[in-house]
Write a protein that holds these residues in place. Sequence first.
Motif, PDB file in Angstrom:
ATOM      1  N   GLY A  45       0.771  -1.232   0.000  1.00 36.95           N
ATOM      2  CA  GLY A  45       0.000   0.000   0.000  1.00 36.95           C
ATOM      3  C   GLY A  45       0.802   1.281   0.000  1.00 36.95           C
ATOM      4  N   TYR A  46       2.127   1.210  -0.198  1.00 38.27           N
ATOM      5  CA  TYR A  46       2.940   2.414  -0.144  1.00 38.27           C
ATOM      6  C   TYR A  46       3.592   2.742  -1.474  1.00 38.27           C
ATOM      7  CZ  TYR A  46       2.080   2.434   4.796  1.00 38.27           C
ATOM      8  OH  TYR A  46       1.462   2.473   6.011  1.00 38.27           O
ATOM      9  N   GLY A  47       3.036   2.261  -2.559  1.00 35.68           N
ATOM     10  CA  GLY A  47       3.543   2.611  -3.880  1.00 35.68           C
ATOM     11  C   GLY A  47       4.877   1.973  -4.187  1.00 35.68           C
ATOM     12  N   ARG A  66      12.174   2.712   1.721  1.00 39.72           N
ATOM     13  CA  ARG A  66      11.035   1.878   2.069  1.00 39.72           C
ATOM     14  C   ARG A  66      11.282   0.440   1.601  1.00 39.72           C
ATOM     15  NH1 ARG A  66       6.521   5.275   1.020  1.00 39.72           N
ATOM     16  NH2 ARG A  66       6.676   5.795   3.184  1.00 39.72           N
ATOM     17  N   PHE A  67      12.325  -0.176   2.067  1.00 33.45           N
ATOM     18  CA  PHE A  67      12.636  -1.567   1.765  1.00 33.45           C
ATOM     19  C   PHE A  67      12.811  -2.311   3.083  1.00 33.45           C
ATOM     20  CE2 PHE A  67      16.526   0.952   1.667  1.00 33.45           C
ATOM     21  CZ  PHE A  67      17.323   0.303   2.605  1.00 33.45           C
ATOM     22  N   LEU A  75      16.468  -5.947   6.714  1.00 36.32           N
ATOM     23  CA  LEU A  75      17.170  -4.662   6.798  1.00 36.32           C
ATOM     24  C   LEU A  75      16.340  -3.568   7.461  1.00 36.32           C
ATOM     25  CD1 LEU A  75      18.602  -4.689   3.176  1.00 36.32           C
ATOM     26  CD2 LEU A  75      19.795  -5.336   5.273  1.00 36.32           C
ATOM     27  N   ASN A  76      15.050  -3.541   7.218  1.00 37.89           N
ATOM     28  CA  ASN A  76      14.127  -2.547   7.773  1.00 37.89           C
ATOM     29  C   ASN A  76      14.539  -1.099   7.530  1.00 37.89           C
ATOM     30  OD1 ASN A  76      12.123  -4.297   8.670  1.00 37.89           O
ATOM     31  ND2 ASN A  76      13.277  -4.761  10.524  1.00 37.89           N
ATOM     32  N   GLY A  77      14.715  -0.770   6.259  1.00 34.61           N
ATOM     33  CA  GLY A  77      14.836   0.618   5.859  1.00 34.61           C
ATOM     34  C   GLY A  77      16.201   1.274   5.921  1.00 34.61           C
ATOM     35  N   GLY A  94      17.182  -1.860  12.499  1.00 36.13           N
ATOM     36  CA  GLY A  94      16.632  -0.913  11.529  1.00 36.13           C
ATOM     37  C   GLY A  94      15.532  -0.029  12.090  1.00 36.13           C
ATOM     38  N   ILE A  95      14.730   0.495  11.174  1.00 30.47           N
ATOM     39  CA  ILE A  95      13.648   1.421  11.513  1.00 30.47           C
ATOM     40  C   ILE A  95      12.452   0.624  12.024  1.00 30.47           C
ATOM     41  CG2 ILE A  95      12.019   3.118  10.586  1.00 30.47           C
ATOM     42  CD1 ILE A  95      14.198   3.806   8.486  1.00 30.47           C
ATOM     43  N   ALA A  96      11.931   1.007  13.196  1.00 21.12           N
ATOM     44  CA  ALA A  96      10.748   0.345  13.751  1.00 21.12           C
ATOM     45  C   ALA A  96       9.508   0.800  12.999  1.00 21.12           C
ATOM     46  CB  ALA A  96      10.615   0.674  15.238  1.00 21.12           C
ATOM     47  N   GLY A  97       8.545  -0.102  12.840  1.00 24.52           N
ATOM     48  CA  GLY A  97       7.249   0.249  12.261  1.00 24.52           C
ATOM     49  C   GLY A  97       7.225   0.366  10.757  1.00 24.52           C
ATOM     50  N   MET A  98       8.088  -0.371  10.054  1.00 17.27           N
ATOM     51  CA  MET A  98       8.099  -0.297   8.580  1.00 17.27           C
ATOM     52  C   MET A  98       6.736  -0.646   7.994  1.00 17.27           C
ATOM     53  SD  MET A  98      11.073   0.673   7.316  1.00 17.27           S
ATOM     54  CE  MET A  98      10.956   0.116   5.638  1.00 17.27           C
ATOM     55  N   SER A  99       6.008  -1.585   8.580  1.00 20.60           N
ATOM     56  CA  SER A  99       4.703  -1.972   8.036  1.00 20.60           C
ATOM     57  C   SER A  99       3.651  -0.897   8.248  1.00 20.60           C
ATOM     58  CB  SER A  99       4.240  -3.298   8.651  1.00 20.60           C
ATOM     59  OG  SER A  99       4.119  -3.161  10.046  1.00 20.60           O
ATOM     60  N   ASN A 100       3.920   0.071   9.103  1.00 19.96           N
ATOM     61  CA  ASN A 100       3.003   1.185   9.346  1.00 19.96           C
ATOM     62  C   ASN A 100       3.363   2.418   8.537  1.00 19.96           C
ATOM     63  OD1 ASN A 100       1.588  -0.309  11.254  1.00 19.96           O
ATOM     64  ND2 ASN A 100       3.015   0.260  12.857  1.00 19.96           N
TER      65      ASN A 100
END
Length: 186
Positions: A45-47, A66-67, A75-77, A94-100
């Motif tokens: 949903g994030y293009g 956004r990977f 990797l989480n971003g 990595g970055i918390a909350g990638m799915s959000n």
Amino acid sequence: GRLVAGGAFTASGDGATLLKRVAVFDEKADAWQPLGDGLEDLPAGYGTWVIGQLCVHEGELYATGRFRRSGGTTLNGIARFDEASNAWRPLGSGIAGMSNGNVGTALASFDGMLWMSGWFFSVDGVSAPWMARWDGDSWSAAPPGPTRHCLRLRVLGDRLFGVGPFPFTIGGVQYDLAVFEDGAWQ
């Protein structure tokens, strides 16, 4: 130096080479080649926007965006490319909350550290709203300053510039551009 590109592409222009959103130009072959296993697994949903920015820090290539993966590696971003193994490596969890929808948007090599800004509130378990710094071993929050994420970070001399999509509030005053110098945001 090598020419590296990141974007929404998944293959070379002729479709013959799978590139997975990041590639290096091979001058001898006069063609784009994959850089490791690429960067993939976008949150739904994030293009197609994937790479926020590529940056060389201490002689190594870093990417944010956004990977979530490269091959089987989470990797989480945020990732570092390891030339010796031809693979992307994580920087902590990595970055918390990638799915959000949380995402890194900007990188800069400044004052001996890798600075990252983006739409996030924590990195590798460290509370760091909008901006964090990597010292080569761990993440820390950047000094207080911009109250929103930066779309780009740039270094000029001994100053770090941040440009954002909305005005920054520093000391109750709104700005479209923030400058970090002498240990504080101006």
